[in-house]
Write an enzyme that holds these catalytic residues in place. Structure first.
Site, PDB file in Angstrom:
ATOM      1  N   LYS A  13      -5.514  13.939   0.335  1.00  0.00           N
ATOM      2  CA  LYS A  13      -5.359  14.724  -0.912  1.00  0.00           C
ATOM      3  C   LYS A  13      -6.348  14.246  -1.973  1.00  0.00           C
ATOM      4  O   LYS A  13      -7.033  15.046  -2.599  1.00  0.00           O
ATOM      5  CB  LYS A  13      -3.929  14.598  -1.466  1.00  0.00           C
ATOM      6  CG  LYS A  13      -2.844  15.087  -0.510  1.00  0.00           C
ATOM      7  CD  LYS A  13      -1.461  14.979  -1.126  1.00  0.00           C
ATOM      8  CE  LYS A  13      -1.014  13.553  -1.449  1.00  0.00           C
ATOM      9  NZ  LYS A  13      -0.870  12.664  -0.270  1.00  0.00           N
ATOM     10  N   ARG A  88       6.400  16.546  -6.160  1.00  0.00           N
ATOM     11  CA  ARG A  88       6.706  15.693  -5.025  1.00  0.00           C
ATOM     12  C   ARG A  88       8.112  15.956  -4.480  1.00  0.00           C
ATOM     13  O   ARG A  88       8.535  15.335  -3.524  1.00  0.00           O
ATOM     14  CB  ARG A  88       6.706  14.299  -5.554  1.00  0.00           C
ATOM     15  CG  ARG A  88       5.835  13.171  -5.130  1.00  0.00           C
ATOM     16  CD  ARG A  88       5.011  13.172  -4.013  1.00  0.00           C
ATOM     17  NE  ARG A  88       4.607  11.857  -3.630  1.00  0.00           N
ATOM     18  CZ  ARG A  88       3.414  11.327  -3.903  1.00  0.00           C
ATOM     19  NH1 ARG A  88       2.538  11.950  -4.612  1.00  0.00           N
ATOM     20  NH2 ARG A  88       3.121  10.143  -3.427  1.00  0.00           N
ATOM     21  N   ARG A 127      -7.987   2.085   4.251  1.00  0.00           N
ATOM     22  CA  ARG A 127      -8.457   2.626   2.966  1.00  0.00           C
ATOM     23  C   ARG A 127      -8.906   1.507   2.022  1.00  0.00           C
ATOM     24  O   ARG A 127      -8.247   0.468   1.915  1.00  0.00           O
ATOM     25  CB  ARG A 127      -7.342   3.419   2.287  1.00  0.00           C
ATOM     26  CG  ARG A 127      -7.719   3.779   0.837  1.00  0.00           C
ATOM     27  CD  ARG A 127      -6.894   4.863   0.262  1.00  0.00           C
ATOM     28  NE  ARG A 127      -5.472   4.555   0.258  1.00  0.00           N
ATOM     29  CZ  ARG A 127      -4.541   5.435  -0.079  1.00  0.00           C
ATOM     30  NH1 ARG A 127      -4.878   6.660  -0.389  1.00  0.00           N
ATOM     31  NH2 ARG A 127      -3.282   5.080  -0.060  1.00  0.00           N
ATOM     32  N   ARG A 160      -4.949  -1.010  -1.735  1.00  0.00           N
ATOM     33  CA  ARG A 160      -3.745  -0.711  -2.517  1.00  0.00           C
ATOM     34  C   ARG A 160      -2.546  -1.512  -2.047  1.00  0.00           C
ATOM     35  O   ARG A 160      -2.334  -1.721  -0.864  1.00  0.00           O
ATOM     36  CB  ARG A 160      -3.427   0.791  -2.449  1.00  0.00           C
ATOM     37  CG  ARG A 160      -4.035   1.550  -3.606  1.00  0.00           C
ATOM     38  CD  ARG A 160      -3.958   3.034  -3.446  1.00  0.00           C
ATOM     39  NE  ARG A 160      -2.609   3.551  -3.164  1.00  0.00           N
ATOM     40  CZ  ARG A 160      -2.341   4.852  -3.096  1.00  0.00           C
ATOM     41  NH1 ARG A 160      -3.303   5.742  -3.285  1.00  0.00           N
ATOM     42  NH2 ARG A 160      -1.119   5.265  -2.844  1.00  0.00           N
ATOM     43  N   ARG A 171       6.907   5.242   2.921  1.00  0.00           N
ATOM     44  CA  ARG A 171       6.375   6.404   2.187  1.00  0.00           C
ATOM     45  C   ARG A 171       6.424   7.658   3.046  1.00  0.00           C
ATOM     46  O   ARG A 171       6.661   8.753   2.545  1.00  0.00           O
ATOM     47  CB  ARG A 171       4.937   6.114   1.731  1.00  0.00           C
ATOM     48  CG  ARG A 171       4.885   5.141   0.546  1.00  0.00           C
ATOM     49  CD  ARG A 171       3.560   4.439   0.430  1.00  0.00           C
ATOM     50  NE  ARG A 171       2.469   5.347   0.172  1.00  0.00           N
ATOM     51  CZ  ARG A 171       1.187   5.092   0.470  1.00  0.00           C
ATOM     52  NH1 ARG A 171       0.849   3.942   1.033  1.00  0.00           N
ATOM     53  NH2 ARG A 171       0.268   5.965   0.198  1.00  0.00           N
TER      54      ARG A 171
END
Ligand code: AP5
Ligand code: ZN
Length: 216
Positions: A13, A88, A127, A160, A171
């Site tokens: 996203k 969300r 990431r 992160r 998540r």
């Protein structure tokens, strides 16, 4: 253009929002980025959000909704925006609908990015993000020119807090339980466009643009 990107963590996203917002000349509004900036800035909002984010849970709706309302009231969002990470859950979607109705407008399209859970785990564990410009990389799939450094200004990339495997799994559960029902909600509103978010970034962008054009 008033658009929303929906998809599981790691669907791409943020990556797509950055490219699409530039190409469509609209601001990207990423609730995750706004929260992270507040956490690193040590603001009141950041203090409220941090514990939820570190666990991989959603920040309470009243906190998130108020933040988005402020952001969408800024001048640069008057002509359109691309929302990344909001809404969300269905109550946030209802709130957004009301906010836009108060402004005399509505959404044009909700783009769903589909990717399977094993791919998500691979993407998020590799990431790396830039603390200066916000650009997102992947150690393997989208590596910077020099390892560990941003192509734009050379800043040291970081990983992160919520990208540890067990937090990623949590998540994903939060996504299935709370966010996935949005797909049906927006399908019922006639706003949903779904694309496969796998393959090279540029191919996903091309699919996204075609799907958005079709809904315009
Ligand atoms: P948020 O920042 O929104 O996190 P998320 O939804 O979990 O999404 P991610 O940022 O992890 O992934 P992404 O889909 O943007 O993927 P990316 O482009 O980075 O939210 C974080 C937290 O904030 C939440 O847990 C919650 O606590 C809070 N929050 C935020 N919004 C909220 C709300 N509305 N209500 C309540 N709480 C909220 O890509 C991932 C990786 O894959 C990168 O390394 C990238 O380089 C790579 N990649 C991208 N595309 C491809 C591709 N095509 N092929 C291969 N690799 C790719
Ligand atoms: Zn950078």
């Amino acid at each position: 253009m008033r658009a929303v990107l929906v998809g599981p963590p790691g669907a791409g996203k943020g990556t797509q929002a950055q490219i699409l917002a530039e190409e469509l000349s609209i601001p990207k509004v990423s609730t995750g980025d706004i929260f992270r900036a507040n956490v690193s800035g040590g603001t009141e909002l950041g203090k409220k959000a941090k514990e939820f984010m570190d666990r991989g849970d959603l920040v309470p709706d009243e906190v998130t909704n108020a933040m988005v309302k402020d952001r969408l009231a800024q001048d640069d969002a008057a002509g359109g925006f691309l929302l990344d990470g909001f809404p969300r859950n269905v109550p946030q979607a209802e709130t957004l609908k009301g906010m836009l109705a108060d402004l005399g407008t509505r959404l044009d399209v909700v783009l769903e990015l589909r990717v399977d859970e094993e791919e998500v785990v691979k993407r998020l564990s590799g990431r790396r993000s830039c603390p200066e410009c916000g650009r997102v990389y992947h150690v393997e799939y989208d590596a910077p020119r020099e390892a560990g450094k941003c192509d734009n200004e050379g800043a040291e990339l970081y990983q992160r807090e919520d990208d540890r495997e067990e937090t990623i799994r949590h998540r994903l559960k939060v996504y299935r339980d709370q966010t996935a029902p949005l797909v049906e909600f927006y399908s019922g509103e006639g706003l949903l466009a779904t694309i496969a978010a796998t393959g090279p970034v540029a191919e996903v962008t091309a699919r996204a643009k075609a799907a958005i054009e079709e809904k315009r």
